[in-house]
Design a protein around this motif. Structure first.
Motif, mmCIF file in Angstrom:
data_model
loop_
_atom_site.group_PDB
_atom_site.id
_atom_site.type_symbol
_atom_site.label_atom_id
_atom_site.label_comp_id
_atom_site.label_asym_id
_atom_site.label_seq_id
_atom_site.Cartn_x
_atom_site.Cartn_y
_atom_site.Cartn_z
ATOM 1 N N GLU A 88 0.886 -1.275 -0.049
ATOM 2 C CA GLU A 88 -0.035 0.202 -0.067
ATOM 3 C C GLU A 88 1.061 1.080 -0.108
ATOM 4 N N CYS A 89 2.037 1.254 0.485
ATOM 5 C CA CYS A 89 3.035 2.296 0.502
ATOM 6 C C CYS A 89 3.312 2.721 -0.820
ATOM 7 N N LEU A 90 3.370 1.870 -2.097
ATOM 8 C CA LEU A 90 3.975 2.094 -3.309
ATOM 9 C C LEU A 90 2.895 2.998 -4.003
ATOM 10 N N SER A 91 3.179 3.681 -5.178
ATOM 11 C CA SER A 91 2.270 4.553 -5.760
ATOM 12 C C SER A 91 1.522 3.887 -6.702
ATOM 13 N N ALA A 92 0.691 4.257 -7.250
ATOM 14 C CA ALA A 92 -0.383 3.302 -8.270
ATOM 15 C C ALA A 92 0.334 2.811 -9.258
ATOM 16 N N ARG A 93 1.235 3.294 -9.802
ATOM 17 C CA ARG A 93 1.903 2.753 -10.802
ATOM 18 C C ARG A 93 2.561 1.518 -10.731
ATOM 19 N N TRP A 94 2.932 0.971 -9.408
ATOM 20 C CA TRP A 94 3.594 -0.223 -9.094
ATOM 21 C C TRP A 94 2.204 -1.228 -9.014
ATOM 22 N N HIS A 95 1.054 -0.996 -8.961
ATOM 23 C CA HIS A 95 0.046 -1.864 -9.132
ATOM 24 C C HIS A 95 -0.637 -2.164 -10.187
ATOM 25 N N ASP A 96 -0.107 -1.032 -11.406
ATOM 26 C CA ASP A 96 -0.762 -1.548 -12.956
ATOM 27 C C ASP A 96 -0.161 -2.576 -13.591
ATOM 28 N N TYR A 97 0.913 -3.115 -13.023
ATOM 29 C CA TYR A 97 1.439 -4.439 -13.728
ATOM 30 C C TYR A 97 2.175 -5.256 -12.808
ATOM 31 N N PRO A 98 2.147 -6.651 -13.070
ATOM 32 C CA PRO A 98 2.734 -7.570 -12.157
ATOM 33 C C PRO A 98 4.418 -7.540 -12.373
ATOM 34 N N TYR A 99 5.013 -6.437 -11.673
ATOM 35 C CA TYR A 99 6.364 -6.211 -11.720
ATOM 36 C C TYR A 99 7.214 -7.399 -11.086
ATOM 37 N N ALA A 100 6.842 -8.096 -10.159
ATOM 38 C CA ALA A 100 7.619 -9.170 -9.497
ATOM 39 C C ALA A 100 7.610 -10.233 -10.392
ATOM 40 N N LEU A 101 6.576 -10.648 -10.926
ATOM 41 C CA LEU A 101 6.677 -11.698 -11.983
ATOM 42 C C LEU A 101 7.612 -11.449 -13.222
ATOM 43 N N ALA A 102 7.121 -10.305 -13.687
ATOM 44 C CA ALA A 102 8.240 -9.844 -14.811
ATOM 45 C C ALA A 102 9.603 -9.810 -14.624
ATOM 46 N N LEU A 103 10.024 -9.417 -13.286
ATOM 47 C CA LEU A 103 11.407 -9.541 -12.829
ATOM 48 C C LEU A 103 12.212 -10.724 -12.687
ATOM 49 N N CYS A 104 10.944 -11.761 -12.173
ATOM 50 C CA CYS A 104 11.365 -12.976 -12.058
ATOM 51 C C CYS A 104 11.754 -13.699 -13.512
ATOM 52 N N MET A 105 10.920 -13.470 -14.485
ATOM 53 C CA MET A 105 11.036 -13.946 -15.672
ATOM 54 C C MET A 105 12.206 -13.381 -16.330
ATOM 55 N N LEU A 106 12.394 -12.073 -16.213
ATOM 56 C CA LEU A 106 13.715 -11.743 -16.582
ATOM 57 C C LEU A 106 15.002 -12.216 -16.036
ATOM 58 N N SER A 107 15.074 -12.640 -14.903
ATOM 59 C CA SER A 107 16.099 -13.081 -14.132
ATOM 60 C C SER A 107 16.353 -14.521 -14.788
ATOM 61 N N ILE A 108 15.322 -15.245 -15.006
ATOM 62 C CA ILE A 108 15.734 -16.842 -15.584
ATOM 63 C C ILE A 108 15.932 -16.500 -16.889
ATOM 64 N N PHE A 109 15.484 -15.772 -17.760
ATOM 65 C CA PHE A 109 16.082 -15.685 -19.149
ATOM 66 C C PHE A 109 17.536 -15.133 -19.044
ATOM 67 N N SER A 110 17.880 -14.265 -18.210
ATOM 68 C CA SER A 110 19.381 -13.630 -17.988
ATOM 69 C C SER A 110 20.420 -14.815 -17.563
ATOM 70 N N ILE A 111 19.925 -15.454 -16.747
ATOM 71 C CA ILE A 111 20.773 -16.782 -15.990
ATOM 72 C C ILE A 111 20.985 -17.520 -17.433
ATOM 73 N N PHE A 112 19.817 -17.864 -18.132
ATOM 74 C CA PHE A 112 19.934 -18.740 -19.276
ATOM 75 C C PHE A 112 20.917 -18.169 -20.286
ATOM 76 N N ILE A 113 20.927 -17.084 -20.449
ATOM 77 C CA ILE A 113 21.729 -16.371 -21.293
ATOM 78 C C ILE A 113 23.118 -16.655 -21.175
ATOM 79 N N VAL A 114 23.439 -16.013 -19.801
ATOM 80 C CA VAL A 114 24.814 -16.222 -19.134
ATOM 81 C C VAL A 114 25.217 -17.686 -19.015
ATOM 82 N N GLU A 115 24.332 -18.623 -18.881
ATOM 83 C CA GLU A 115 24.952 -19.916 -18.806
ATOM 84 C C GLU A 115 25.261 -20.395 -20.354
#
Length: 344
Positions: A88-115
């Protein structure tokens, strides 16, 4: 009612905590002992000549640790990341998109590219070394490249191949390029795993230091870090490194044991100003938890599940009882770690 709810949420930077200070300081050393023991014991036990640990126990630790790591990714990282970035402390823009899931997906593909890049680069380097050795006749490949030139020399050549092969395996395994490639694969996999776990450990140490409900979280984290250390340690123990690199396994285990205490110490140092529920605290913890979740999800599913069960010839041809033992060990580790998520 709305005013009461909003007043209950502390979004400011004031997070002063003065309760249980003696126990909070002691938690630095208690958790350090538990996590270091969990990570270091499998490494030392496997290399020990006097401590004869049954292989079945090592297998249990390895597969139990796999379950712990997978449960950590989903229950202890991704779920808190989703919660933090929907604060609730975050601004409304943080609630418009599932950023946590997007960052998790970004991390998965980043690790794949690194490997992928690391494996391609490492394989090319090893191939170049092999060609160099073959050209100068310093490796087993040089014998195979020349081949038997006559019937009278065939037995001599075969004998020299066998002798050279046994000498390489017994005295100098570092010249075996397949071995080198396997080492590279293992080191990269465990390195990525430890990186994700270290980020997570520092964050939970920081949270423990400033958490109001300290006692429950402290007890849970003692078990949490010990089990997580066991997962890391069992992976480190199975690294088949040349003897001169054995110190890397010890250093990695000790590093894991130090991360949560470092987080606790840092949290105690900033306890008067740091509030994990504030907007800044929620963003930092949410982003780091989501990225770490991606790392551990990729490592748990690809490096542990796929490599240990689907692509491991030993496991594919193992008896049903051994396969069942491995699966039950993994499910137990996952269940225990998921249960701990009820409190932390």
């Amino acid at each position: 009612m709305a005013d009461a709810d909003s007043s209950a949420v502390n979004c400011g930077s004031n997070g002063r905590v003065d309760t249980y200070m003696g126990l909070r300081v002691a938690s630095i050393f208690i958790i350090m002992a538990g996590s270091t023991f969990g990570a270091l014991f499998p490494v030392l036990a496997r290399k020990s000549t006097w401590l004869h640990v049954p292989k079945s126990l090592f297998d249990f630790a390895k597969f139990f640790g796999s379950g712990v790591i997978i449960a950590t990714a989903f229950i202890h990282l991704l779920a808190p990341g989703l919660e933090a970035l929907s604060s609730e402390c975050l601004s409304a823009r943080w609630h418009d998109y599932p950023y946590a899931l997007a960052l998790c997906m970004l991390s998965i593909f980043s690790i794949f590219i690194v490997e992928l890049v690391a494996f391609r680069w490492g394989t090319q380097k090893l191939a170049n070394i092999g060609k160099t050795h073959d050209a100068h006749g310093h490796d087993l490949g040089s014998h195979a490249a020349h081949g038997p030139e006559g019937v009278s020399e065939s037995k001599t050549v075969e004998a020299s191949k066998s002798e050279a092969s046994s000498d390489i395996e017994a005295a100098s395994p570092k010249h075996n390029h397949v071995f080198d490639h396997n080492v590279l694969t293992q080191v990269i996999g465990v390195g990525i795993l430890e990186f994700g776990v270290v980020l997570h450990s520092v964050l939970i140490g920081l949270t423990l230091a400033v958490d109001q409900d300290f006692k429950v979280l402290f007890v849970v984290l003692v078990f949490h870090q010990t089990f997580e250390g066991l997962g890391i340690g069992s992976r480190l123990a199975y690294l088949e490194l040349p003897r001169q690199y054995y110190w890397l396994q010890i250093a990695s285990a000790v590093l894991f044991g130090m991360t949560t205490p470092i987080g606790i110490a840092a949290g105690l140092g900033v306890r008067t100003t740091y509030n994990p529920g504030s907007a800044t605290g929620s963003i930092v913890s949410g982003v780091m938890d989501s990225l770490s979740a991606g790392i551990l999800i990729y490592t748990g599913l690809v490096e542990l599940l796929a490599h240990e069960f689907l692509f491991n010839k030993e496991m594919l041809h193992a008896s049903n009882s051994r396969l069942t033992y491995a699966l039950c060990s993994m499910f137990l580790g996952c269940a225990v770690m998921a249960l701990l998520g009820r409190w932390a």
